[in-house]
Design an enzyme around this catalytic site. Structure first.
Site, PDB file in Angstrom:
ATOM      1  N   GLU A 155      21.277  41.401  28.378  1.00 54.03           N
ATOM      2  CA  GLU A 155      21.513  42.310  29.047  1.00 54.03           C
ATOM      3  C   GLU A 155      22.701  42.652  29.748  1.00 54.03           C
ATOM      4  OE1 GLU A 155      18.086  41.373  28.742  1.00 54.03           O
ATOM      5  OE2 GLU A 155      17.507  42.705  27.713  1.00 54.03           O
ATOM      6  N   PHE A 161      14.276  48.798  26.833  1.00 52.89           N
ATOM      7  CA  PHE A 161      13.464  49.476  27.906  1.00 52.89           C
ATOM      8  C   PHE A 161      13.988  49.827  28.968  1.00 52.89           C
ATOM      9  CE2 PHE A 161      10.467  47.964  25.331  1.00 52.89           C
ATOM     10  CZ  PHE A 161       9.469  48.867  25.329  1.00 52.89           C
ATOM     11  N   ASP A 182      13.062  48.999  32.116  1.00 51.76           N
ATOM     12  CA  ASP A 182      12.618  47.850  32.940  1.00 51.76           C
ATOM     13  C   ASP A 182      13.925  47.035  33.309  1.00 51.76           C
ATOM     14  OD1 ASP A 182       9.229  48.350  33.889  1.00 51.76           O
ATOM     15  OD2 ASP A 182      10.335  49.257  31.719  1.00 51.76           O
ATOM     16  N   HIS A 238       6.738  47.167  30.873  1.00 49.99           N
ATOM     17  CA  HIS A 238       7.828  47.752  30.201  1.00 49.99           C
ATOM     18  C   HIS A 238       7.705  49.722  30.057  1.00 49.99           C
ATOM     19  CE1 HIS A 238       7.928  43.782  28.010  1.00 49.99           C
ATOM     20  NE2 HIS A 238       8.498  44.669  27.785  1.00 49.99           N
TER      21      HIS A 238
END
Lengths: 323, 333
Positions: A60, A83, A85, A129
């Site tokens: 990420e 997601f 999150d 999630h």
């Protein structure tokens, strides 16, 4: 005019912008060959090719750092975080780099980028999630925060986000992916910072966002049956924030309820309530009420998750208790 | 350790390397003096002793190439061509500062010169440098990103994400680890299980293990030229570990007492500017030419210092500008 799901609207919105502007590119985990784990990017690889639509590693920081660097060097990139999150795994780059670099360089650096991410609960995925992370982003100077509630708005707000010269976090709600509506043909482009009035009413103003908008609309229907006329305002973006929409509405209705999916503390509804208290308290006929998820992580079991996330009955009870 | 420079470096380039190192040295020494005088505030992370890395790479880059550096970024930003007074003005929080006083020492940036920013969260800029290289690849612009970082950054996740990402996409980026042997106060050798923080990790990403003498400007320039041109021609990224040493502590708060005296003495004896002057003199360069470079460097920093002393602070109204691309900071209607 064609019926479109919220899920398909994402791909349509991206395609609309990629066709118009060759500098628009899309990267993320499984966005290309697989068409996205939520099938929100289906067909884009085939339409635009592997240079402009590209799968990344599960990295990420590389995704959001990569789109930041690309935005500094002539592209208008869209990066997908599977997601919302997962924003936590690259929050440094979002907060310390993307949000601050224009200000810290006194405007030398522009970052026309979009981070798209699947947000929110109702899918029984459990606490890692299912979060509603829009409040995290709203708290950081330098980020624009967008969260559409309808397929049409997905197209129009995604276009506005891609064309915006500043970084935008675009929250797609997982529990809305299957919803559908008739969406006009042709180009759709909205403006960020313009709320939408989903129902008109005189007795109470209900402010909602994303998946809480259909909840608020359902509540307005139930309230109408009891003789209460509710005005539902869909904020559509938290930054910029259309304060004129709810301040004007409260001047008419005298009552304000916010409906948030996020946990209680420091939710965006608290900011709305604060602005209303400072700027239109004499228009109010009673206390401002916030309906939120309790201050807990979302549980996985259906019965518990449904209990945690606000529903129409909860909104109706909150409104009726004000009277 | 790579062998001494394998290519002939032309005399004008060697003089440019010397001039660059001298200018950087004067800038950093003056930044220190002005800090002690209370004119430069906050903190500074000086690159004293590490000038050869900045000079060698800057000299090897094209004007449109992009530098990404750390909070120890004065040398790198200056040597890409950022003007000295706006840089020192930024350290001092003056209106003439290159970031209008909003960045400070740790965020020197001059996009017009390809100095794409100084990043103060360890390792965060490696993915950003890779992303800029990705845009160069997509746009076929022929640009290369060069990304400088310290030995300590090799234990951060972003380092591994970025190097892997760059390697698998064959991005035109050169990652340069300035291994000055200490992450902050702790020796890097105490926190890695291999001898070389960058070079020993290169194989994990299919990259060549490259270790160079970072205090030898010719060696740095030679390796910079080779890795940058390989990246530019589609050969993918490189990871270069340059061995060097900072003459001062980590930051202004650190006197650097944790370093053994004999280690400090050995590295001070390998001062890159002293070494290079000796080499140029031995190669037949006219010492008066070298003296003139030093005199010009001193005159430049003196003029900058004078301008900074008289410069006003940023006007209050600038506080609320440049959050957004429209120049302002509005978040509501």
């Amino acid at each position: 005019m064609a019926e479109l799901t919220y899920r398909a609207a994402v791909a349509r919105g991206i395609a609309q912008e990629m066709e118009r502007d060759p500098s628009v590119v899309l990267i993320g985990e499984d966005v290309a060959a697989a068409g996205g784990v939520f099938k929100t990017t289906s067909g884009l690889l085939e339409q635009f090719g592997p240079v402009r639509v590209r799968d990344t590693p599960i990295s990420e920081e590389a995704i959001v750092g990569g789109i930041m660097g690309a935005a500094m060097n002539g592209l208008r990139p869209i990066g997908e975080l599977m997601f919302s999150d997962f924003l936590a795994t690259c929050w440094d780059i979002v907060v310390n780099q993307i949000a601050k670099t224009r200000y810290m360089t006194n405007g030398q650096v522009s970052l026309p980028l979009v981070i798209r991410t699947a947000n929110g609960g109702g899918t029984r995925f459990g606490g890692q999630h299912s979060q509603s992370a829009e409040n995290w982003a709203m708290a950081i100077p330098g980020l624009k925060v967008v969260a559409p509630s309808t397929p049409r708005d997905v197209v129009g707000l995604l276009a506005a986000s891609v064309r915006d010269p500043d970084p935008v976090i675009f929250f797609e709600h997982k529990n809305l992916f299957a919803t559908k509506e008739d969406v006009p043909d042709g180009e759709i482009v909205d403006r960020l910072g313009e709320a939408a009035f989903r129902t008109m009413g005189d007795d109470v103003t209900i402010v909602a966002l994303a998946a809480m908008v259909p909840v608020a609309i359902e509540a307005a229907g139930l309230l109408a049956a009891q003789g209460v006329s509710a005005e539902v305002i869909d904020l559509r973006s938290l930054v910029p924030l259309d304060t004129a929409a709810f301040l004007g509405s409260v001047a008419k209705t005298g009552r304000l309820v916010t409906v948030e999916e996020n946990p209680r503390l420091c939710g965006w509804g608290a900011e709305i309530a604060s602005i209303a208290a400072e700027e239109c308290i004499w228009d109010l006929d009673g206390p401002i009420v916030r309906v939120t998820t309790p201050h807990i992580p979302l549980p996985a079991a259906a019965e518990l998750e449904d209990l945690a996330i606000p529903d129409a009955q909860q909104v109706v009870r909150a409104v009726l208790a004000m009277a | 350790m790579a062998e001494p420079a394998t290519v002939d470096i032309d005399p004008s380039t060697r003089l440019a390397l010397y001039r660059s190192m001298v200018r950087a040295r004067y800038f950093e020494q003056r930044a220190y003096d002005l800090f002690m005088e209370g004119i430069v505030k906050g903190t500074t992370h000086l690159g004293l002793g590490q000038e050869a890395v900045a000079a060698g790479f800057a000299e090897a880059m094209n004007p449109t190439d992009m530098t990404f550096c750390t909070y120890r970024g004065h040398n790198h930003t200056l040597l890409r061509g950022a003007p000295m007074t706006p840089l020192m003005g930024e350290l001092a929080g003056r209106d003439v500062g290159i970031c209008g006083g909003k960045g400070g020492s740790m965020h020197l940036t001059d996009v017009s010169k390809g100095a794409m920013g100084s990043y103060a969260i360890v390792g965060a800029h490696l993915p950003i440098a890779a992303g800029a290289a990705w845009a160069a690849q997509v746009r076929q612009s022929g640009q290369v990103s060069v990304c400088f970082f310290g030995d300590g950054a090799t234990n951060i996740g972003a380092f591994h994400e970025a190097v892997n990402f760059a390697a698998v996409w064959k991005l035109p980026v050169v990652f340069v680890c300035e291994n000055n042997l200490y992450m902050e106060y702790t020796p890097i050798s105490a926190v890695i299980p291999v001898p070389h923080p960058a070079a020993d990790r290169a194989a994990s990403y299919g990259l060549e293990s490259i270790i160079i003498d970072g205090n030898d400007a010719d060696v740095v320039y030679d390796m910079a030229t080779r890795t940058i041109e390989r990246a530019r021609s589609g050969g993918g990224p490189a990871l270069v570990e340059a061995l060097t040493y900072r003459h001062k502590g980590h930051s202004r708060a650190d006197p650097g007492k944790y370093r053994p005296d004999e280690e400090v003495a050995a590295w001070m004896a390998r001062d890159p500017i002293v070494l290079y002057r000796e080499r140029l003199t031995a190669a037949g360069f006219d010492p008066t030419l070298l003296d003139e470079i030093e005199q010009a460097g001193l005159a430049e920093i003196d003029a900058t210092t004078m301008e900074i002393r008289n410069a006003p602070p940023p006007p209050p109204e600038t506080m609320m500008t440049q959050l957004w691309a429209d120049g302002g900071s509005q978040w509501r209607n």
